[in-house]
Motif scaffolding. Sequence first.
Motif, short mmCIF file in Angstrom:
data_model
loop_
_atom_site.label_atom_id
_atom_site.label_comp_id
_atom_site.label_asym_id
_atom_site.label_seq_id
_atom_site.Cartn_x
_atom_site.Cartn_y
_atom_site.Cartn_z
N ALA A 153 0.83 -1.20 0.00
CA ALA A 153 0.00 0.00 0.00
C ALA A 153 0.87 1.26 0.00
O ALA A 153 0.56 2.23 -0.70
N LEU A 154 1.94 1.26 0.77
CA LEU A 154 2.83 2.42 0.82
C LEU A 154 3.53 2.64 -0.51
O LEU A 154 3.67 3.78 -0.97
N THR A 155 3.96 1.55 -1.13
CA THR A 155 4.60 1.67 -2.44
C THR A 155 3.63 2.24 -3.46
O THR A 155 3.95 3.17 -4.20
N GLY A 156 2.43 1.68 -3.50
CA GLY A 156 1.43 2.17 -4.44
C GLY A 156 1.03 3.60 -4.16
O GLY A 156 0.87 4.41 -5.09
N LEU A 157 0.88 3.95 -2.89
CA LEU A 157 0.52 5.31 -2.51
C LEU A 157 1.59 6.31 -2.93
O LEU A 157 1.29 7.37 -3.48
N GLY A 158 2.85 5.97 -2.67
CA GLY A 158 3.94 6.86 -3.05
C GLY A 158 4.04 7.06 -4.55
O GLY A 158 4.20 8.18 -5.04
N VAL B 38 10.50 5.12 -13.79
CA VAL B 38 11.24 4.53 -12.67
C VAL B 38 10.83 3.07 -12.47
O VAL B 38 11.69 2.19 -12.32
N VAL B 39 9.53 2.80 -12.48
CA VAL B 39 9.05 1.43 -12.31
C VAL B 39 9.52 0.54 -13.46
O VAL B 39 9.99 -0.58 -13.25
N GLY B 40 9.40 1.05 -14.68
CA GLY B 40 9.82 0.28 -15.84
C GLY B 40 11.30 -0.03 -15.84
O GLY B 40 11.72 -1.17 -16.12
N LEU B 41 12.11 0.97 -15.52
CA LEU B 41 13.56 0.76 -15.47
C LEU B 41 13.94 -0.18 -14.33
O LEU B 41 14.83 -1.03 -14.49
N ALA B 42 13.28 -0.02 -13.18
CA ALA B 42 13.58 -0.89 -12.04
C ALA B 42 13.25 -2.34 -12.36
O ALA B 42 13.98 -3.27 -11.98
N VAL C 173 11.63 -4.68 -8.56
CA VAL C 173 10.22 -4.66 -8.98
C VAL C 173 9.96 -5.85 -9.89
O VAL C 173 10.62 -6.01 -10.91
N LYS C 174 9.01 -6.67 -9.49
CA LYS C 174 8.56 -7.79 -10.32
C LYS C 174 7.15 -7.46 -10.80
O LYS C 174 6.21 -7.44 -10.01
N LEU C 175 7.03 -7.18 -12.07
CA LEU C 175 5.74 -6.77 -12.61
C LEU C 175 4.76 -7.93 -12.67
O LEU C 175 5.13 -9.03 -13.08
N PRO C 176 3.50 -7.70 -12.27
CA PRO C 176 2.49 -8.77 -12.35
C PRO C 176 2.18 -9.11 -13.80
O PRO C 176 2.56 -8.39 -14.72
N ASP C 177 1.47 -10.21 -14.00
CA ASP C 177 1.04 -10.59 -15.34
C ASP C 177 0.21 -9.46 -15.96
O ASP C 177 -0.65 -8.88 -15.31
N VAL D 229 0.80 2.56 -12.13
CA VAL D 229 1.93 2.29 -11.23
C VAL D 229 1.47 1.65 -9.93
O VAL D 229 2.20 0.84 -9.34
N PHE D 230 0.27 2.00 -9.47
CA PHE D 230 -0.24 1.35 -8.25
C PHE D 230 -0.47 -0.14 -8.53
O PHE D 230 -0.11 -1.00 -7.73
N SER D 231 -1.06 -0.43 -9.67
CA SER D 231 -1.36 -1.83 -10.03
C SER D 231 -0.12 -2.61 -10.41
O SER D 231 0.00 -3.80 -10.10
N ALA D 232 0.82 -1.96 -11.09
CA ALA D 232 2.00 -2.65 -11.60
C ALA D 232 2.95 -3.07 -10.50
O ALA D 232 3.84 -3.89 -10.72
N THR D 233 2.80 -2.52 -9.31
CA THR D 233 3.69 -2.87 -8.20
C THR D 233 2.99 -3.71 -7.16
O THR D 233 3.40 -3.75 -6.00
N GLN D 234 1.93 -4.41 -7.55
CA GLN D 234 1.25 -5.30 -6.61
C GLN D 234 2.18 -6.38 -6.09
O GLN D 234 1.93 -6.95 -5.03
N ALA D 235 3.25 -6.69 -6.83
CA ALA D 235 4.17 -7.73 -6.39
C ALA D 235 4.79 -7.40 -5.04
O ALA D 235 5.25 -8.29 -4.33
N ALA D 236 4.79 -6.13 -4.68
CA ALA D 236 5.32 -5.75 -3.38
C ALA D 236 4.52 -6.35 -2.24
O ALA D 236 4.99 -6.46 -1.12
N SER D 237 3.29 -6.78 -2.52
CA SER D 237 2.46 -7.38 -1.48
C SER D 237 3.06 -8.68 -0.97
O SER D 237 2.75 -9.12 0.13
#
Length: 201
Positions: free
Chosen positions: A4-9, A24-28, A35-39, A88-96
Amino acid sequence: MLAALTGLGLSTAAGLNAYIPLLVVGLAANLTDTVKLPDGYAWLSDGWVLAIIAVLLAAEVILDKVPIVDHVNDMIQTAVRPAAGGVVFSATQAASQLDNSTWMTQHPWASWTLGIGVALIVHLMKSTARPVVNATTAGVGAPVVSTAEDAGSLGLSLVAIFFPLLVIAALAALALPAWWLIRRRKAHRTARAQRLPHPSS
C-alpha cells in the motif's frame, strides 16, 4: 502495508508528473530484481515503451515550465496523470509478497481505483496552485515550482520502491508546500475580491 505504501507513493508521484514514476518502475523492473511486474504489465519494462515514456517525459518537463503553456498542459494531463497513477499502483502489486498480503492481488480494481484517486487529487492540487504561482510571480515562479515538482516526483518514486516505509514522511514533507500554496491561493482570491469595485446600492 508495504504494498500500500509503495502504491501510494508512486500514485502520488504520478499526480505531480505522470511519466517519472512510470519510467522509474519500468527501469527498475528492466534492470533490477526490485520490482517484479504482475502478469499483464510486462510491457512497462519493454525498451521501446521506456523510450516513448522518456520522450513524453522530456516534453512534459519543458512544457510544464512555460507560463500559460503549463496551464494548457495541466488540462491535458487531467486524464494522463490519474491513469498513470492507476498503472503504477497496479504494476507494483508484487510488493504485497513482502508483507504476505494477497488482498490487492485478488482485487485488482482496488489498486486501480486507489491509484487513480490519489493521482487525481494531487494533480488537481497542482493544477489549482500553478495559476496562483504564475500570477503572484509574473510567471517567474513557474519553472522553479515545476522543477521542485519533478524532483519531488522522482524522489518519491525512488523512496516508494526502495524504502516504502519512508513514504509517510515523504508525503508529509510534500504536504507542507501544498498547504502553503492553498493558503496563498485563498489570500490571492481575497485580495482580488477586495480590489474589485463594489456596485453602488
